[in-house]
Design a protein around this motif. Sequence first.
Motif, PDB file in Angstrom:
ATOM      1  N   ILE A 103     -83.068  37.100  18.411  1.00  0.00           N
ATOM      2  CA  ILE A 103     -84.371  37.724  18.584  1.00  0.00           C
ATOM      3  C   ILE A 103     -84.335  39.453  18.769  1.00  0.00           C
ATOM      4  N   GLU A 104     -83.316  40.021  19.141  1.00  0.00           N
ATOM      5  CA  GLU A 104     -83.435  41.314  19.161  1.00  0.00           C
ATOM      6  C   GLU A 104     -83.470  41.945  17.920  1.00  0.00           C
ATOM      7  N   ALA A 105     -82.571  41.509  16.855  1.00  0.00           N
ATOM      8  CA  ALA A 105     -82.620  42.107  15.499  1.00  0.00           C
ATOM      9  C   ALA A 105     -83.779  41.503  14.744  1.00  0.00           C
ATOM     10  N   GLN A 106     -84.189  40.317  15.060  1.00  0.00           N
ATOM     11  CA  GLN A 106     -85.742  40.064  14.342  1.00  0.00           C
ATOM     12  C   GLN A 106     -86.678  40.809  14.729  1.00  0.00           C
ATOM     13  N   THR A 107     -86.857  41.132  16.218  1.00  0.00           N
ATOM     14  CA  THR A 107     -87.831  42.130  16.779  1.00  0.00           C
ATOM     15  C   THR A 107     -87.789  43.429  16.119  1.00  0.00           C
ATOM     16  N   HIS A 108     -86.815  43.826  16.119  1.00  0.00           N
ATOM     17  CA  HIS A 108     -86.494  45.124  15.421  1.00  0.00           C
ATOM     18  C   HIS A 108     -86.973  45.163  14.007  1.00  0.00           C
ATOM     19  N   HIS A 109     -86.682  44.167  13.008  1.00  0.00           N
ATOM     20  CA  HIS A 109     -87.104  44.128  11.904  1.00  0.00           C
ATOM     21  C   HIS A 109     -88.713  44.045  11.622  1.00  0.00           C
ATOM     22  N   VAL A 110     -89.305  43.236  12.455  1.00  0.00           N
ATOM     23  CA  VAL A 110     -90.663  42.918  12.769  1.00  0.00           C
ATOM     24  C   VAL A 110     -91.241  44.302  12.807  1.00  0.00           C
ATOM     25  N   MET A 111     -90.900  44.838  13.779  1.00  0.00           N
ATOM     26  CA  MET A 111     -91.453  46.214  13.853  1.00  0.00           C
ATOM     27  C   MET A 111     -91.298  47.184  12.787  1.00  0.00           C
ATOM     28  N   ASP A 120     -86.420  33.073  24.400  1.00  0.00           N
ATOM     29  CA  ASP A 120     -86.467  34.670  23.774  1.00  0.00           C
ATOM     30  C   ASP A 120     -87.414  35.635  24.324  1.00  0.00           C
ATOM     31  N   TYR A 121     -88.349  35.148  25.309  1.00  0.00           N
ATOM     32  CA  TYR A 121     -89.344  35.964  25.886  1.00  0.00           C
ATOM     33  C   TYR A 121     -88.729  37.295  26.445  1.00  0.00           C
ATOM     34  N   GLU A 122     -88.026  37.299  27.447  1.00  0.00           N
ATOM     35  CA  GLU A 122     -87.335  38.304  27.919  1.00  0.00           C
ATOM     36  C   GLU A 122     -86.711  39.398  27.133  1.00  0.00           C
ATOM     37  N   ALA A 123     -85.791  38.855  26.288  1.00  0.00           N
ATOM     38  CA  ALA A 123     -85.088  39.704  25.366  1.00  0.00           C
ATOM     39  C   ALA A 123     -86.116  40.426  24.204  1.00  0.00           C
ATOM     40  N   MET A 124     -86.994  39.732  23.890  1.00  0.00           N
ATOM     41  CA  MET A 124     -88.072  40.185  22.839  1.00  0.00           C
ATOM     42  C   MET A 124     -89.011  41.303  23.789  1.00  0.00           C
ATOM     43  N   THR A 140     -87.029  44.663  23.889  1.00  0.00           N
ATOM     44  CA  THR A 140     -86.862  45.243  22.631  1.00  0.00           C
ATOM     45  C   THR A 140     -88.598  45.715  22.237  1.00  0.00           C
ATOM     46  N   TYR A 141     -89.469  45.121  22.328  1.00  0.00           N
ATOM     47  CA  TYR A 141     -90.570  45.325  21.856  1.00  0.00           C
ATOM     48  C   TYR A 141     -91.110  46.481  22.704  1.00  0.00           C
ATOM     49  N   ARG A 142     -90.836  46.584  24.046  1.00  0.00           N
ATOM     50  CA  ARG A 142     -91.218  47.464  25.052  1.00  0.00           C
ATOM     51  C   ARG A 142     -90.653  49.132  24.445  1.00  0.00           C
ATOM     52  N   SER A 143     -89.365  49.045  23.721  1.00  0.00           N
ATOM     53  CA  SER A 143     -89.035  50.298  23.312  1.00  0.00           C
ATOM     54  C   SER A 143     -89.841  51.039  22.347  1.00  0.00           C
ATOM     55  N   TYR A 144     -90.523  50.260  21.631  1.00  0.00           N
ATOM     56  CA  TYR A 144     -91.536  50.996  20.417  1.00  0.00           C
ATOM     57  C   TYR A 144     -92.674  51.630  21.044  1.00  0.00           C
ATOM     58  N   PHE A 145     -93.048  51.540  22.408  1.00  0.00           N
ATOM     59  CA  PHE A 145     -94.438  52.160  22.884  1.00  0.00           C
ATOM     60  C   PHE A 145     -93.956  53.130  24.292  1.00  0.00           C
ATOM     61  N   PRO A 146     -94.639  54.214  24.454  1.00  0.00           N
ATOM     62  CA  PRO A 146     -94.475  54.706  25.581  1.00  0.00           C
ATOM     63  C   PRO A 146     -94.837  53.837  26.879  1.00  0.00           C
ATOM     64  N   ALA A 147     -94.386  53.878  28.098  1.00  0.00           N
ATOM     65  CA  ALA A 147     -94.765  52.885  29.222  1.00  0.00           C
ATOM     66  C   ALA A 147     -96.239  53.263  29.562  1.00  0.00           C
ATOM     67  N   ASP A 148     -96.830  54.381  29.410  1.00  0.00           N
ATOM     68  CA  ASP A 148     -98.095  54.434  29.664  1.00  0.00           C
ATOM     69  C   ASP A 148     -99.192  54.409  28.511  1.00  0.00           C
ATOM     70  N   ARG A 149     -98.506  53.738  27.349  1.00  0.00           N
ATOM     71  CA  ARG A 149     -99.398  53.661  26.258  1.00  0.00           C
ATOM     72  C   ARG A 149     -99.298  52.151  25.405  1.00  0.00           C
ATOM     73  N   LEU A 150     -99.017  51.167  26.202  1.00  0.00           N
ATOM     74  CA  LEU A 150     -98.845  49.970  25.897  1.00  0.00           C
ATOM     75  C   LEU A 150    -100.308  49.153  25.457  1.00  0.00           C
TER      76      LEU A 150
END
Length: 128
Positions: free
Chosen positions: A46-54, A84-88, A91-101
């Motif tokens: 799920i981590e690698a697939q999430t990175h590819h989707v992003m 996969d929810y927690e790991a996704m 990974t997803y969170r790393s693409y957005f600033p904490a104050d701009r989700l």
Amino acid sequence: MQFHMISGGPKPVAPFSHAVETDGFVFVTGQMPDTPESPGVLPDGIEAQTHHVMANLKTVLAGLGLGLEHVVMARIYLTRFKQDYEAMNATYRSYFPADRLPARTCVGVTGLAYDALIEVDLVARRPD
């Protein structure tokens, strides 16, 4: 209304545009975790697939002169929700600033194209 296909973008798995734009909003079609260079070939986990989707979502947005900072809503589809929810999320969170989700919906589904673990679609807004 404008219908966009991004040169060099992900290969569609069905008949659709990469994005449709109307009244300053951009609706980005759900992206799969393959790459434009290897359509239908998915990485493991799920981590690698999430990175590819992003990465695919960023490619489509960039083709329209936008970025993840313009995203107002994301919808995430997971085939192994509990597993996969927690790991996704991490990974997803790393693409957005904490104050701009972006606003977000995440649902479990019974299947996705290519037997992918994840698909994500977006709504973005052009700056005024």
